[in-house]
Design a protein around this motif. Structure first.
Motif, PDB file in Angstrom:
ATOM      1  N   VAL A 141       0.795  -1.298   0.013  1.00 17.15           N
ATOM      2  CA  VAL A 141       0.016  -0.158   0.065  1.00 17.15           C
ATOM      3  C   VAL A 141       0.650   1.206  -0.076  1.00 17.15           C
ATOM      4  CG1 VAL A 141      -1.654   1.507   1.241  1.00 17.15           C
ATOM      5  CG2 VAL A 141      -1.947  -1.008   1.004  1.00 17.15           C
ATOM      6  N   LYS A 142       1.815   1.218   0.775  1.00 11.79           N
ATOM      7  CA  LYS A 142       2.930   2.192   0.890  1.00 11.79           C
ATOM      8  C   LYS A 142       3.520   2.428  -0.719  1.00 11.79           C
ATOM      9  CE  LYS A 142       4.021   2.540   5.580  1.00 11.79           C
ATOM     10  NZ  LYS A 142       5.098   2.403   6.837  1.00 11.79           N
ATOM     11  N   LEU A 143       3.852   1.540  -1.381  1.00 13.78           N
ATOM     12  CA  LEU A 143       4.264   1.540  -2.534  1.00 13.78           C
ATOM     13  C   LEU A 143       3.642   2.091  -3.607  1.00 13.78           C
ATOM     14  CD1 LEU A 143       6.544  -1.667  -2.660  1.00 13.78           C
ATOM     15  CD2 LEU A 143       7.577   0.559  -2.564  1.00 13.78           C
ATOM     16  N   GLY A 144       2.081   1.966  -3.195  1.00 17.60           N
ATOM     17  CA  GLY A 144       1.258   2.584  -4.419  1.00 17.60           C
ATOM     18  C   GLY A 144       0.189   1.622  -4.776  1.00 17.60           C
ATOM     19  N   ILE A 145       0.187   0.336  -4.429  1.00 19.66           N
ATOM     20  CA  ILE A 145      -0.855  -0.665  -4.671  1.00 19.66           C
ATOM     21  C   ILE A 145      -2.153  -0.360  -4.537  1.00 19.66           C
ATOM     22  CG2 ILE A 145      -1.757  -2.794  -4.044  1.00 19.66           C
ATOM     23  CD1 ILE A 145       0.269  -3.360  -6.369  1.00 19.66           C
ATOM     24  N   GLU A 146      -3.144  -0.044  -5.523  1.00 17.98           N
ATOM     25  CA  GLU A 146      -4.409   0.294  -5.235  1.00 17.98           C
ATOM     26  C   GLU A 146      -5.394  -0.862  -4.540  1.00 17.98           C
ATOM     27  OE1 GLU A 146      -5.314   3.558  -8.357  1.00 17.98           O
ATOM     28  OE2 GLU A 146      -3.952   1.999  -9.311  1.00 17.98           O
ATOM     29  N   ALA A 147      -5.153  -1.890  -4.784  1.00 15.49           N
ATOM     30  CA  ALA A 147      -5.816  -2.919  -4.108  1.00 15.49           C
ATOM     31  C   ALA A 147      -5.149  -4.293  -3.894  1.00 15.49           C
ATOM     32  CB  ALA A 147      -7.191  -3.328  -4.912  1.00 15.49           C
ATOM     33  N   LEU A 148      -5.585  -4.936  -3.110  1.00 14.47           N
ATOM     34  CA  LEU A 148      -4.981  -6.195  -2.484  1.00 14.47           C
ATOM     35  C   LEU A 148      -5.811  -7.593  -2.648  1.00 14.47           C
ATOM     36  CD1 LEU A 148      -3.177  -4.968   0.534  1.00 14.47           C
ATOM     37  CD2 LEU A 148      -2.201  -5.340  -1.465  1.00 14.47           C
ATOM     38  N   VAL A 149      -4.983  -8.627  -3.112  1.00  8.89           N
ATOM     39  CA  VAL A 149      -5.848  -9.944  -2.926  1.00  8.89           C
ATOM     40  C   VAL A 149      -4.994 -10.590  -1.857  1.00  8.89           C
ATOM     41  CG1 VAL A 149      -6.402 -11.883  -4.231  1.00  8.89           C
ATOM     42  CG2 VAL A 149      -6.236 -10.110  -5.434  1.00  8.89           C
ATOM     43  N   ILE A 150      -5.801 -11.115  -0.825  1.00 12.79           N
ATOM     44  CA  ILE A 150      -5.205 -12.238  -0.060  1.00 12.79           C
ATOM     45  C   ILE A 150      -5.627 -13.523   0.181  1.00 12.79           C
ATOM     46  CG2 ILE A 150      -4.923 -10.205   1.643  1.00 12.79           C
ATOM     47  CD1 ILE A 150      -7.444 -11.365   3.248  1.00 12.79           C
ATOM     48  N   GLU A 151      -4.673 -14.398  -0.505  1.00 13.72           N
ATOM     49  CA  GLU A 151      -5.109 -15.730  -0.730  1.00 13.72           C
ATOM     50  C   GLU A 151      -4.572 -16.639   0.000  1.00 13.72           C
ATOM     51  OE1 GLU A 151      -4.918 -17.559  -5.333  1.00 13.72           O
ATOM     52  OE2 GLU A 151      -3.022 -17.850  -4.420  1.00 13.72           O
ATOM     53  N   GLY A 152      -5.442 -17.648   0.798  1.00 14.67           N
ATOM     54  CA  GLY A 152      -5.197 -18.661   1.643  1.00 14.67           C
ATOM     55  C   GLY A 152      -4.522 -19.576   1.025  1.00 14.67           C
ATOM     56  N   SER A 153      -4.090 -20.691   2.001  1.00 19.80           N
ATOM     57  CA  SER A 153      -3.330 -21.884   1.476  1.00 19.80           C
ATOM     58  C   SER A 153      -4.488 -23.002   0.773  1.00 19.80           C
ATOM     59  CB  SER A 153      -2.782 -22.331   2.533  1.00 19.80           C
ATOM     60  OG  SER A 153      -3.585 -22.642   3.722  1.00 19.80           O
ATOM     61  N   GLU A 154      -5.762 -22.774   0.860  1.00 14.72           N
ATOM     62  CA  GLU A 154      -6.979 -23.670   0.570  1.00 14.72           C
ATOM     63  C   GLU A 154      -6.831 -23.277  -0.961  1.00 14.72           C
ATOM     64  OE1 GLU A 154      -8.735 -21.279   4.135  1.00 14.72           O
ATOM     65  OE2 GLU A 154      -7.246 -21.082   2.663  1.00 14.72           O
ATOM     66  N   ALA A 155      -6.041 -22.519  -1.617  1.00 18.49           N
ATOM     67  CA  ALA A 155      -6.416 -22.296  -2.921  1.00 18.49           C
ATOM     68  C   ALA A 155      -5.558 -23.417  -3.747  1.00 18.49           C
ATOM     69  CB  ALA A 155      -5.361 -20.879  -3.201  1.00 18.49           C
ATOM     70  N   GLY A 156      -5.805 -23.343  -5.153  1.00 15.96           N
ATOM     71  CA  GLY A 156      -4.913 -24.319  -6.136  1.00 15.96           C
ATOM     72  C   GLY A 156      -3.620 -23.577  -6.728  1.00 15.96           C
ATOM     73  N   GLY A 157      -2.736 -24.294  -7.131  1.00 15.33           N
ATOM     74  CA  GLY A 157      -1.720 -23.758  -7.665  1.00 15.33           C
ATOM     75  C   GLY A 157      -0.599 -23.481  -6.543  1.00 15.33           C
ATOM     76  N   HIS A 158       0.143 -22.357  -6.789  1.00 13.64           N
ATOM     77  CA  HIS A 158       1.219 -21.806  -5.916  1.00 13.64           C
ATOM     78  C   HIS A 158       0.497 -21.177  -4.554  1.00 13.64           C
ATOM     79  CE1 HIS A 158       3.282 -22.508  -9.851  1.00 13.64           C
ATOM     80  NE2 HIS A 158       4.277 -22.724  -8.925  1.00 13.64           N
ATOM     81  N   VAL A 159       0.799 -21.606  -3.488  1.00  7.98           N
ATOM     82  CA  VAL A 159       0.031 -21.177  -2.251  1.00  7.98           C
ATOM     83  C   VAL A 159       1.360 -21.031  -1.236  1.00  7.98           C
ATOM     84  CG1 VAL A 159      -1.986 -22.408  -2.715  1.00  7.98           C
ATOM     85  CG2 VAL A 159      -0.221 -23.672  -1.425  1.00  7.98           C
TER      86      VAL A 159
END
Length: 349
Positions: A141-159
């Motif tokens: 956020v300090k670097l200027g990102i305008e939105a975040l995705v928080i992805e839990g370990s339940e997801a598929g692929g790289h977690v």
């Protein structure tokens, strides 16, 4: 009827920050899945009121340009492009997105630099990033990102190592300056609703869309999803800490079992001095080269990489994207109605 309308109005209000940021009717993103999140699936998600995201992956700039143009021919709705920050041609990929007026760029697979974030924003696109921990989210956020995705370990692929349930409790109360979208293990609309009420701006879905009619994934790949249970989506196992294995979640098959014996054989050869450590690490990493394409495109569900989240257990049939999205919305609305009925129910005598 009024109860349904009130519930829909409540839902619209809860995810309004997400919808406003994405420019979509519903704050439901498609997760960027290599070989799957291409023009057909991305346009279908956006046309149905969600927000599709192209998975750039290892694409060259010319190939990404082709995919963006093809997607724009299939939808006039906003969609995003997911770029891997470690791609050697990242700047050129950003330029392709900006040249074709892509509305949103998602920076994934590492921590983006402030220069890359500024490059996207100065070019007129919105920029999103992934935060697997509160400290990193604040830094982005300090670097200027305008939105975040928080992805839990339940997801598929790289977690990452932390479940969405815990990430949400850590991050949602503490990052309120930008929209935060939740991801990982989501398969129902009432689950998204619970996170909206904690402060999330919307939800990201991957597994349920990978098994949709519009997905170009092989029919055997989709059928494996339909048959799969939550417990079948397992994380890759690392046998020796000297040889790190990037954690990936997918359906257990012959390849995942063979990977265990492959690691053991390579480690034993290293122990005997038959192979150098760096070469051993490369042998372990190269085991999965091309494995995702084998599964998704060629339909080799035994020897390919079957990346899937634990929500795979909720995939019971192969349905059109529009039906999936409408069901997710209806489930959230129905959950709100059930809650109202419980709150106003007459106490038992």
């Amino acid at each position: 009827m009024s109860g349904t309308m009130n519930a829909r109005e409540t839902l619209d209000q809860l995810w309004k920050p997400g919808c406003d940021f994405l420019g979509s009717r519903y704050a439901l993103l498609g997760g960027a899945m290599s070989w799957v999140s291409e023009r057909n699936l991305v346009s279908a998600i956006s046309n149905a009121g969600g927000f599709g995201v192209i998975a750039c992956g290892a694409m060259e700039p010319e190939r990404l340009e082709e995919e963006i143009v093809a997607t724009q021919a299939l939808t006039d709705k906003p969609f995003g492009v997911n770029l891997i920050t470690m791609h050697p041609k990242l700047d050129a990929l950003v330029d392709v997105c900006l040249a074709h007026k892509v509305t949103h760029v998602v920076l994934a697979g590492g921590v983006p630099t402030g220069a890359t974030i500024r490059r996207v924003r100065d070019g007129g696109a919105r920029v999103m990033g992934f935060a697997p921990a509160l400290a990193l989210g604040k830094r982005l956020v300090k670097l200027g990102i305008e939105a975040l995705v928080i992805e839990g370990s339940e997801a598929g692929g790289h977690v990452g190592p932390v479940s969405l349930n815990v990430l949400a409790q850590e991050i949602l109360p503490n990052i309120t300056e930008v929209p935060v979208f939740v991801a990982g293990g989501l398969g129902r609309g009432d689950a998204v609703l619970s996170y909206l009420e904690q402060g999330a701006a919307g939800g990201q879905f991957g597994t349920v869309f990978a098994a949709s009619k519009e997905s170009i994934a092989h029919e055997r790949f989709k059928e494996a999803f339909r048959r799969g249970n939550a417990r079948d989506a397992v994380m890759s196992v690392q046998l020796d800490e000297r040889f790190p294995v990037i954690p990936v979640r997918g359906l257990s098959n012959a390849a995942t079992r063979h990977f265990m014996t492959h690691q053991a054989d390579v480690i034993e050869r290293f122990r005997k001095g038959e192979i150098e450590r760096e070469a051993a690490q490369l042998e372990i990493e190269h085991f999965w080269a091309g494995a995702l394409r084998r599964a998704v495109i060629e339909g080799d569900v035994e020897n390919g990489s079957m990346m899937a989240g634990q929500s795979v257990g909720m995939v019971k049939e192969i349905r059109p994207v529009a039906d999936i999205i409408n069901t997710l919305v209806d489930q959230a609305v129905e959950a709100l109605q059930r809650r109202e009925r419980r709150i106003h129910a007459e106490p038992a005598q």
